[in-house]
Design an enzyme around this catalytic site. Structure first.
Site, PDB file in Angstrom:
ATOM      1  N   TYR A  52     -11.912  -6.177  71.683  1.00 59.19           N
ATOM      2  CA  TYR A  52     -12.291  -6.444  73.069  1.00 59.19           C
ATOM      3  C   TYR A  52     -13.661  -7.111  73.178  1.00 59.19           C
ATOM      4  O   TYR A  52     -13.912  -7.856  74.145  1.00 59.19           O
ATOM      5  CB  TYR A  52     -12.203  -5.167  73.906  1.00 59.19           C
ATOM      6  CG  TYR A  52     -10.760  -4.878  74.253  1.00 59.19           C
ATOM      7  CD1 TYR A  52     -10.137  -5.556  75.295  1.00 59.19           C
ATOM      8  CD2 TYR A  52     -10.012  -4.000  73.485  1.00 59.19           C
ATOM      9  CE1 TYR A  52      -8.802  -5.335  75.588  1.00 59.19           C
ATOM     10  CE2 TYR A  52      -8.668  -3.775  73.768  1.00 59.19           C
ATOM     11  CZ  TYR A  52      -8.075  -4.450  74.826  1.00 59.19           C
ATOM     12  OH  TYR A  52      -6.744  -4.254  75.095  1.00 59.19           O
ATOM     13  N   HIS A 108      -5.206  -4.672  85.848  1.00 61.03           N
ATOM     14  CA  HIS A 108      -5.261  -4.285  84.435  1.00 61.03           C
ATOM     15  C   HIS A 108      -6.695  -4.117  83.936  1.00 61.03           C
ATOM     16  O   HIS A 108      -6.920  -4.056  82.732  1.00 61.03           O
ATOM     17  CB  HIS A 108      -4.515  -5.298  83.572  1.00 61.03           C
ATOM     18  CG  HIS A 108      -3.037  -5.258  83.770  1.00 61.03           C
ATOM     19  ND1 HIS A 108      -2.198  -6.274  83.358  1.00 61.03           N
ATOM     20  CD2 HIS A 108      -2.233  -4.335  84.363  1.00 61.03           C
ATOM     21  CE1 HIS A 108      -0.950  -5.969  83.672  1.00 61.03           C
ATOM     22  NE2 HIS A 108      -0.949  -4.802  84.287  1.00 61.03           N
ATOM     23  N   GLY A 174       1.562 -18.125  86.845  1.00 64.19           N
ATOM     24  CA  GLY A 174       1.210 -17.991  85.432  1.00 64.19           C
ATOM     25  C   GLY A 174       1.521 -16.640  84.840  1.00 64.19           C
ATOM     26  O   GLY A 174       0.826 -16.184  83.941  1.00 64.19           O
ATOM     27  N   ASN A 200       4.616 -21.757  87.629  1.00 59.41           N
ATOM     28  CA  ASN A 200       4.509 -21.476  86.206  1.00 59.41           C
ATOM     29  C   ASN A 200       4.680 -22.750  85.403  1.00 59.41           C
ATOM     30  O   ASN A 200       5.228 -23.747  85.904  1.00 59.41           O
ATOM     31  CB  ASN A 200       5.584 -20.473  85.795  1.00 59.41           C
ATOM     32  CG  ASN A 200       5.018 -19.276  85.044  1.00 59.41           C
ATOM     33  OD1 ASN A 200       3.947 -19.359  84.448  1.00 59.41           O
ATOM     34  ND2 ASN A 200       5.752 -18.176  85.053  1.00 59.41           N
TER      35      ASN A 200
END
Length: 234
Positions: A52, A108, A174, A200
């Site tokens: 990360y 998220h 996307g 997309n």
């Protein structure tokens, strides 16, 4: 008019940030079970932090693209005429904000935030983290990325449900259509009679659930769609 926009990795791909499930995507190169679960963090926090830290550095080095800028323009344009945009992203980068979007819901989590496992405080974080870095609130060396890992509940699901219930248009931009609960939002919108649109590069896994679709690079397709919504306003 209330517009609900869900964005995924495809909106940041042209800024140089990798997608996840393409042939050359992030999960083709890294094993998410070893890097993106609470169990992985408990077993090897050094490796998870390193992963990360890399993603945070990559995100900070990237620049917003024309798709991010167009969505910021959509937010301003809708507000100017008394309408509203709810921008919900699966992305953990801050490119929407740096492009000018004021209200972004990161379902998220965010790579540039840290969460303390001792006191629960969440703080802005732009540097590497690591297992020996201390919480600025309580001093404990128990920081983790403020990220939703596999097996964890996305952030703000109640707010997402409320915004979706009042939306006049749902657009997914996307997204892979493979990660739930985000992939299920289009079905929820359709069940309420809300028009749905996919923007997309290629059809998503759930493409058949959308009423309409616009395919092409996000930097071209999203500005064109925003022009249409705003009636060509600059």
């Amino acid at each position: 008019m209330r517009v609900f926009v869900l964005t995924g990795a495809g909106v940041s791909a042209e800024s140089g940030l990798g997608t996840f499930r393409d042939r050359d995507g992030l999960w083709a190169r890294f094993d998410p079970s070893k890097l993106a679960t609470p169990e992985a963090f408990a077993a090897d926090p050094v490796a998870v932090h390193a992963f990360y830290d890399m993603r945070r550095r990559d995100a900070l080095a990237a620049a917003p693209n024309a798709a991010h800028a167009a969505l910021a323009r959509l937010e301003r344009g809708l507000a100017a005429r008394g309408d509203a945009l709810f921008l919900c992203t699966q992305n953990i980068d801050d490119l929407h904000e740096r492009a000018g979007s004021r209200q972004v819901h990161h379902m998220h989590g965010e790579s540039c935030r840290a969460r303390c496992l001792a006191c629960g405080a969440v703080a802005p974080w732009r540097d590497d983290m690591g297992v020996f870095v201390h919480c600025p609130t309580c001093g404990a060396a128990r920081l983790r990325p403020h990220i939703v890992w596999f097996g964890e509940v996305p952030m703000g699901l109640d707010r997402i449900a409320d915004e979706l219930a009042h939306a006049d248009l749902f657009a997914a931009i996307g997204t892979s259509g493979a990660i739930y609960p985000a992939a299920g939002l289009v079905a929820e919108a359709r069940s309420r009679g809300t028009p749905t649109l996919e923007i997309n590069l290629d059809p998503a896994d759930n493409a058949g659930l959308f009423d309409d679709a616009l395919y092409g690079p996000a930097t071209e397709a999203v500005p064109a769609w925003v022009d249409e919504i705003l009636g060509g306003a600059p």
